[in-house]
Design a protein around this motif. Structure first.
Motif, mmCIF file in Angstrom:
data_model
loop_
_atom_site.group_PDB
_atom_site.id
_atom_site.type_symbol
_atom_site.label_atom_id
_atom_site.label_comp_id
_atom_site.label_asym_id
_atom_site.label_seq_id
_atom_site.Cartn_x
_atom_site.Cartn_y
_atom_site.Cartn_z
ATOM 1 N N TRP A 1 0.869 -1.363 -0.129
ATOM 2 C CA TRP A 1 0.012 -0.065 -0.007
ATOM 3 C C TRP A 1 0.825 1.246 0.139
ATOM 4 N N LEU A 2 1.782 1.111 0.913
ATOM 5 C CA LEU A 2 2.696 2.558 0.920
ATOM 6 C C LEU A 2 3.567 2.637 -0.178
ATOM 7 N N SER A 3 4.191 1.595 -0.498
ATOM 8 C CA SER A 3 5.117 1.704 -1.574
ATOM 9 C C SER A 3 4.371 2.052 -2.943
ATOM 10 N N HIS A 4 3.137 1.500 -3.354
ATOM 11 C CA HIS A 4 2.195 1.837 -4.543
ATOM 12 C C HIS A 4 1.959 3.375 -4.237
ATOM 13 N N THR A 5 1.643 3.767 -3.312
ATOM 14 C CA THR A 5 1.133 5.237 -2.947
ATOM 15 C C THR A 5 2.246 6.164 -3.441
ATOM 16 N N VAL A 6 3.453 5.730 -3.122
ATOM 17 C CA VAL A 6 4.443 6.871 -3.207
ATOM 18 C C VAL A 6 4.693 6.842 -4.856
ATOM 19 N N ILE A 7 4.554 5.701 -5.599
ATOM 20 C CA ILE A 7 4.687 5.878 -7.108
ATOM 21 C C ILE A 7 3.529 6.654 -7.865
ATOM 22 N N THR A 8 2.501 6.568 -7.230
ATOM 23 C CA THR A 8 1.285 6.931 -8.004
ATOM 24 C C THR A 8 0.947 8.399 -7.342
ATOM 25 N N ILE A 9 1.305 9.052 -6.412
ATOM 26 C CA ILE A 9 1.203 10.378 -5.842
ATOM 27 C C ILE A 9 1.562 11.270 -7.042
ATOM 28 N N PRO A 10 2.639 11.244 -7.809
ATOM 29 C CA PRO A 10 3.119 12.245 -8.763
ATOM 30 C C PRO A 10 1.786 12.273 -9.972
ATOM 31 N N TYR A 11 1.279 11.465 -10.178
ATOM 32 C CA TYR A 11 0.306 11.369 -11.393
ATOM 33 C C TYR A 11 -0.982 12.414 -10.771
ATOM 34 N N VAL A 12 -1.487 12.220 -9.509
ATOM 35 C CA VAL A 12 -2.474 12.867 -8.989
ATOM 36 C C VAL A 12 -1.811 14.258 -8.982
ATOM 37 N N VAL A 13 -0.717 14.726 -8.312
ATOM 38 C CA VAL A 13 -0.231 15.852 -8.439
ATOM 39 C C VAL A 13 -0.140 16.559 -9.821
ATOM 40 N N ARG A 14 0.355 15.969 -10.627
ATOM 41 C CA ARG A 14 0.446 16.555 -12.041
ATOM 42 C C ARG A 14 -0.937 16.837 -12.653
ATOM 43 N N THR A 15 -1.709 16.029 -12.477
ATOM 44 C CA THR A 15 -3.065 16.248 -13.292
ATOM 45 C C THR A 15 -4.055 17.250 -12.353
ATOM 46 N N THR A 16 -3.729 17.296 -10.942
ATOM 47 C CA THR A 16 -4.375 18.397 -10.408
ATOM 48 C C THR A 16 -3.739 19.901 -10.561
ATOM 49 N N LEU A 17 -2.279 19.573 -10.823
ATOM 50 C CA LEU A 17 -1.780 20.844 -10.999
ATOM 51 C C LEU A 17 -2.146 21.621 -12.395
ATOM 52 N N ALA A 18 -2.340 20.658 -13.313
ATOM 53 C CA ALA A 18 -2.595 21.188 -14.674
ATOM 54 C C ALA A 18 -4.203 21.634 -14.666
ATOM 55 N N ALA B 1 -6.834 9.846 -9.765
ATOM 56 C CA ALA B 1 -7.329 8.751 -9.224
ATOM 57 C C ALA B 1 -7.500 7.442 -10.346
ATOM 58 N N PHE B 2 -7.674 7.808 -11.333
ATOM 59 C CA PHE B 2 -7.778 6.795 -12.400
ATOM 60 C C PHE B 2 -6.523 6.160 -12.737
ATOM 61 N N PHE B 3 -5.493 7.138 -12.782
ATOM 62 C CA PHE B 3 -4.254 6.649 -12.911
ATOM 63 C C PHE B 3 -3.605 5.914 -11.916
ATOM 64 N N ALA B 4 -4.120 6.468 -10.463
ATOM 65 C CA ALA B 4 -3.457 5.651 -9.310
ATOM 66 C C ALA B 4 -3.954 4.424 -9.371
ATOM 67 N N PHE B 5 -5.344 4.183 -9.558
ATOM 68 C CA PHE B 5 -6.009 2.802 -9.605
ATOM 69 C C PHE B 5 -5.245 1.825 -10.759
ATOM 70 N N ASN B 6 -5.135 2.164 -11.901
ATOM 71 C CA ASN B 6 -4.626 1.552 -12.830
ATOM 72 C C ASN B 6 -3.121 1.055 -12.578
ATOM 73 N N ILE B 7 -2.361 1.951 -12.201
ATOM 74 C CA ILE B 7 -1.179 1.693 -11.919
ATOM 75 C C ILE B 7 -0.757 0.909 -10.904
ATOM 76 N N SER B 8 -1.521 0.893 -9.748
ATOM 77 C CA SER B 8 -1.299 0.039 -8.567
ATOM 78 C C SER B 8 -1.652 -1.338 -9.035
ATOM 79 N N PHE B 9 -2.931 -1.640 -9.689
ATOM 80 C CA PHE B 9 -3.502 -2.768 -9.984
ATOM 81 C C PHE B 9 -2.501 -3.640 -10.917
ATOM 82 N N ASP B 10 -1.805 -2.777 -11.726
ATOM 83 C CA ASP B 10 -0.982 -3.443 -12.634
ATOM 84 C C ASP B 10 0.322 -3.518 -12.376
#
Length: 267
Positions: free
Chosen positions: A139-156, A196-205
């Motif tokens: 959970w924690l390790s996947h969260t670390v690699i998915t946070i950048p996608y949320v930050v990037r899309t939200t900043l955009a 959230a979409f990217f985070a789910f897919n990246i974590s699941f895959d």
């Protein structure tokens, strides 16, 4: 004055787009075709059609257990990454924190770190400090690699938001929490949903982290597929892959109903 595009150039562009689409979609067609094969072996095109491999996958304890672990981890990661990444993006966008530019670089840094290096480091750190790995480790390790996608899309999305709406809400008496929840968050919604979409897919895959951070009873679906392909490949792996493709398509359709694909893609 803009010059008209020549006919040969238009034809070349069309050919390029068609070839690119074929290159991207052909593997998916092969996977779906193999999953419907009656044969005991991976073969395309299938000689006859059957749903036997879907029945085998859905009745397999190993696949169902791995899928349940992957789903739980992906849901936890999606919630955590969306909350942390969204909050970080809002704070960075407002530029009220010291070193906001450095913070943006920090939150995006996992994108440039090779996953295998991070997986080895996470395994060594967790084993030395906390002991055996667990679902919390994933959970924690996947969260670390998915946070950048949320930050990037939200900043955009925030970069194109109207900064005067929050000021208007403040003028009308809204406190800081009300402005955040009723003005800022709705403006961030497309970016948060995309992240959230990217985070789910990246974590699941995700397979690399799961390979290093696994133990008996903690096998995710990508690792289960990898093990099946390595030791006894059969069309069941194609059936599982087709189900995962269908899950992604279902998520896109849900987002289209709730938000609109055009607005989602623009983030």
């Amino acid at each position: 004055m803009v010059k008209a595009i020549s006919t040969p150039l238009r034809i070349a562009v069309v050919i390029f787009v068609v070839l690119t689409a074929i290159f991207l979609l052909a593997p998916l067609v092969v996977v779906v075709g193999v999953s419907l094969s009656e044969s005991q072996f991976i073969a395309f095109p299938p000689s006859s059609l059957s749903l036997r491999w879907y029945e085998q996958v859905l009745s397999s304890d190993s696949y169902v257990s791995a899928a349940w672990i992957s789903l739980r981890v992906a849901i936890l990661v999606t919630l955590t990454a969306t909350l942390v990444g969204g909050a970080a993006a809002i704070a960075i966008h407002r530029r009220k924190l010291p070193f906001s530019g450095s913070l943006a670089t920090f939150f995006l840094s996992p994108l440039v770190l090779p996953t295998i290096i991070y997986a080895i480091g996470m395994l060594m750190l967790w084993s030395a400090v906390f002991g055996p790995v667990s679902i919390v480790t994933l959970w924690l390790s996947h969260t670390v690699i998915t946070i950048p996608y949320v930050v990037r899309t939200t900043l955009a999305v925030l970069s194109e938001s109207n900064p005067f709406l929050e000021e208007a809400a403040q003028t009308m008496g809204a406190n800081r929490l009300q402005r955040l929840w009723l003005v800022v968050v709705p403006q961030c919604r497309p970016g948060l949903v995309a992240g959230a979409f990217f985070a789910f897919n990246i974590s699941f895959d995700e397979a690399v982290l799961a390979l290093f951070l696994r133990k008996p009873g903690l096998t995710t679906l990508p690792v289960q597929i990898y093990g099946q392909l390595e030791f006894s490949p059969d069309p069941s792996v194609a059936a599982v892959s087709t189900i995962m493709i269908g899950l992604t398509i279902a998520l896109i359709l849900i987002i289209d109903r709730l938000l609109g694909v055009q607005k989602f893609a623009s983030s």
